[in-house]
Design a protein around this motif. Structure first.
Motif, PDB file in Angstrom:
ATOM      1  N   LEU A  37     -32.410  26.589 -26.155  1.00  0.00           N
ATOM      2  CA  LEU A  37     -32.577  26.904 -27.569  1.00  0.00           C
ATOM      3  C   LEU A  37     -32.662  28.411 -27.781  1.00  0.00           C
ATOM      4  O   LEU A  37     -32.082  28.953 -28.726  1.00  0.00           O
ATOM      5  N   TRP A  38     -33.369  29.104 -26.899  1.00  0.00           N
ATOM      6  CA  TRP A  38     -33.486  30.560 -26.976  1.00  0.00           C
ATOM      7  C   TRP A  38     -32.111  31.216 -26.842  1.00  0.00           C
ATOM      8  O   TRP A  38     -31.765  32.107 -27.594  1.00  0.00           O
ATOM      9  N   LEU A  39     -31.334  30.756 -25.868  1.00  0.00           N
ATOM     10  CA  LEU A  39     -30.035  31.363 -25.593  1.00  0.00           C
ATOM     11  C   LEU A  39     -29.037  31.134 -26.727  1.00  0.00           C
ATOM     12  O   LEU A  39     -28.303  32.034 -27.100  1.00  0.00           O
ATOM     13  N   THR A  40     -29.030  29.924 -27.294  1.00  0.00           N
ATOM     14  CA  THR A  40     -27.956  29.517 -28.190  1.00  0.00           C
ATOM     15  C   THR A  40     -28.292  29.507 -29.682  1.00  0.00           C
ATOM     16  O   THR A  40     -27.388  29.517 -30.511  1.00  0.00           O
ATOM     17  N   GLY A  41     -29.560  29.412 -30.012  1.00  0.00           N
ATOM     18  CA  GLY A  41     -29.946  29.304 -31.420  1.00  0.00           C
ATOM     19  C   GLY A  41     -29.917  27.883 -31.955  1.00  0.00           C
ATOM     20  O   GLY A  41     -30.221  27.656 -33.127  1.00  0.00           O
ATOM     21  N   GLY A  62     -19.084  27.632 -28.473  1.00  0.00           N
ATOM     22  CA  GLY A  62     -18.301  28.027 -29.643  1.00  0.00           C
ATOM     23  C   GLY A  62     -19.015  27.730 -30.955  1.00  0.00           C
ATOM     24  O   GLY A  62     -18.852  28.452 -31.934  1.00  0.00           O
ATOM     25  N   GLN A  63     -19.808  26.669 -30.974  1.00  0.00           N
ATOM     26  CA  GLN A  63     -20.523  26.280 -32.185  1.00  0.00           C
ATOM     27  C   GLN A  63     -21.989  26.731 -32.182  1.00  0.00           C
ATOM     28  O   GLN A  63     -22.726  26.421 -33.115  1.00  0.00           O
ATOM     29  N   ALA A  64     -22.389  27.428 -31.136  1.00  0.00           N
ATOM     30  CA  ALA A  64     -23.791  27.874 -31.062  1.00  0.00           C
ATOM     31  C   ALA A  64     -24.119  28.734 -32.284  1.00  0.00           C
ATOM     32  O   ALA A  64     -23.357  29.638 -32.629  1.00  0.00           O
ATOM     33  N   PRO A  65     -25.238  28.434 -32.948  1.00  0.00           N
ATOM     34  CA  PRO A  65     -25.596  29.173 -34.159  1.00  0.00           C
ATOM     35  C   PRO A  65     -25.680  30.689 -33.952  1.00  0.00           C
ATOM     36  O   PRO A  65     -25.177  31.455 -34.759  1.00  0.00           O
ATOM     37  N   GLN A  66     -26.291  31.104 -32.849  1.00  0.00           N
ATOM     38  CA  GLN A  66     -26.434  32.541 -32.611  1.00  0.00           C
ATOM     39  C   GLN A  66     -26.847  32.768 -31.161  1.00  0.00           C
ATOM     40  O   GLN A  66     -27.918  32.326 -30.754  1.00  0.00           O
ATOM     41  N   LEU A  67     -26.016  33.473 -30.415  1.00  0.00           N
ATOM     42  CA  LEU A  67     -26.399  33.852 -29.067  1.00  0.00           C
ATOM     43  C   LEU A  67     -27.549  34.850 -29.190  1.00  0.00           C
ATOM     44  O   LEU A  67     -27.506  35.737 -30.040  1.00  0.00           O
ATOM     45  N   ASN A  68     -28.571  34.679 -28.388  1.00  0.00           N
ATOM     46  CA  ASN A  68     -29.744  35.539 -28.489  1.00  0.00           C
ATOM     47  C   ASN A  68     -29.364  37.007 -28.333  1.00  0.00           C
ATOM     48  O   ASN A  68     -28.557  37.362 -27.467  1.00  0.00           O
ATOM     49  N   ARG A  69     -29.973  37.861 -29.127  1.00  0.00           N
ATOM     50  CA  ARG A  69     -29.630  39.293 -29.102  1.00  0.00           C
ATOM     51  C   ARG A  69     -30.029  39.955 -27.792  1.00  0.00           C
ATOM     52  O   ARG A  69     -29.527  41.021 -27.458  1.00  0.00           O
ATOM     53  N   ASN A  70     -30.934  39.342 -27.039  1.00  0.00           N
ATOM     54  CA  ASN A  70     -31.359  39.898 -25.758  1.00  0.00           C
ATOM     55  C   ASN A  70     -30.519  39.402 -24.582  1.00  0.00           C
ATOM     56  O   ASN A  70     -30.882  39.627 -23.426  1.00  0.00           O
ATOM     57  N   VAL A  71     -29.406  38.746 -24.864  1.00  0.00           N
ATOM     58  CA  VAL A  71     -28.560  38.190 -23.810  1.00  0.00           C
ATOM     59  C   VAL A  71     -28.078  39.276 -22.842  1.00  0.00           C
ATOM     60  O   VAL A  71     -27.904  39.015 -21.651  1.00  0.00           O
ATOM     61  N   THR A  72     -27.907  40.493 -23.323  1.00  0.00           N
ATOM     62  CA  THR A  72     -27.438  41.572 -22.442  1.00  0.00           C
ATOM     63  C   THR A  72     -28.483  41.972 -21.405  1.00  0.00           C
ATOM     64  O   THR A  72     -28.156  42.658 -20.440  1.00  0.00           O
ATOM     65  N   LYS A  73     -29.711  41.510 -21.592  1.00  0.00           N
ATOM     66  CA  LYS A  73     -30.764  41.791 -20.609  1.00  0.00           C
ATOM     67  C   LYS A  73     -30.717  40.825 -19.429  1.00  0.00           C
ATOM     68  O   LYS A  73     -31.462  40.978 -18.471  1.00  0.00           O
ATOM     69  N   ILE A  74     -29.842  39.817 -19.510  1.00  0.00           N
ATOM     70  CA  ILE A  74     -29.673  38.866 -18.410  1.00  0.00           C
ATOM     71  C   ILE A  74     -28.715  39.506 -17.415  1.00  0.00           C
ATOM     72  O   ILE A  74     -27.540  39.705 -17.717  1.00  0.00           O
ATOM     73  N   THR A  75     -29.241  39.857 -16.262  1.00  0.00           N
ATOM     74  CA  THR A  75     -28.436  40.517 -15.236  1.00  0.00           C
ATOM     75  C   THR A  75     -28.682  39.855 -13.887  1.00  0.00           C
ATOM     76  O   THR A  75     -29.621  39.085 -13.729  1.00  0.00           O
ATOM     77  N   GLY A  76     -27.834  40.183 -12.946  1.00  0.00           N
ATOM     78  CA  GLY A  76     -28.005  39.671 -11.589  1.00  0.00           C
ATOM     79  C   GLY A  76     -26.846  38.792 -11.166  1.00  0.00           C
ATOM     80  O   GLY A  76     -25.863  38.636 -11.886  1.00  0.00           O
ATOM     81  N   LEU A 114     -37.206  34.649 -20.868  1.00  0.00           N
ATOM     82  CA  LEU A 114     -36.765  34.851 -22.248  1.00  0.00           C
ATOM     83  C   LEU A 114     -36.770  36.318 -22.640  1.00  0.00           C
ATOM     84  O   LEU A 114     -36.635  36.654 -23.814  1.00  0.00           O
ATOM     85  N   ARG A 115     -36.903  37.174 -21.646  1.00  0.00           N
ATOM     86  CA  ARG A 115     -36.797  38.631 -21.818  1.00  0.00           C
ATOM     87  C   ARG A 115     -37.723  39.162 -22.910  1.00  0.00           C
ATOM     88  O   ARG A 115     -37.352  39.943 -23.737  1.00  0.00           O
ATOM     89  N   LYS A 116     -39.003  38.681 -22.869  1.00  0.00           N
ATOM     90  CA  LYS A 116     -39.991  39.144 -23.852  1.00  0.00           C
ATOM     91  C   LYS A 116     -40.678  40.399 -23.368  1.00  0.00           C
ATOM     92  O   LYS A 116     -40.797  40.654 -22.221  1.00  0.00           O
TER      93      LYS A 116
END
Length: 116
Positions: A37-41, A62-76, A114-116
């Motif tokens: 839910l966090w990732l996709t909205g 493709g239908q996800a309401p909103q990709l989380n704005r912190n997605v760029t913090k997912i690395t590795g 969740l990159r808080k």
């Protein structure tokens, strides 16, 4: 690499594997859902509908309401690839989810995942 097969895979078919991976390490379905839910909205109701409809990954993201704005913090690295370097946008989203579930199974706290 041909990603067509991965895109057409049912998210519903992979979802139980995410839960199984988490539960084997003492984590819960609720934590897996929180990550998704966090990732996709999506909300809980729409997530369950996607599972019931056996939605494929292409449609799921493709239908996800909103990709989380912190997605760029997912690395590795996941599955041998650096998630931040994956050029195909859909494959990158799939690997973001894989990476988050992997972090859950490895014992990271939800706040860190969740990159808080």
């Amino acid at each position: 690499m041909d990603h067509t097969r991965v895109y057409k895979m049912s998210f519903a078919g992979v979802y139980p594997h995410y839960i199984n991976k988490a539960e084997k390490k003492g984590r819960t379905k609720e934590e897996v859902d929180t990550i998704i839910l966090w990732l996709t909205g999506y909300d809980t109701t729409s997530l369950q509908q996607l599972i019931d409809d056996k939605t494929d990954f292409e449609t799921f993201f493709g239908q996800a309401p909103q990709l989380n704005r912190n997605v760029t913090k997912i690395t590795g690295v996941i599955c041998g690839y650096r998630v931040e370097d994956i050029e195909d946008p859909l494959m990158q989203k799939i690997r973001y989810l894989d990476k988050l579930i992997d972090e859950l199974a490895k014992g990271k706290s939800l706040d860190k995942i969740l990159r808080k």
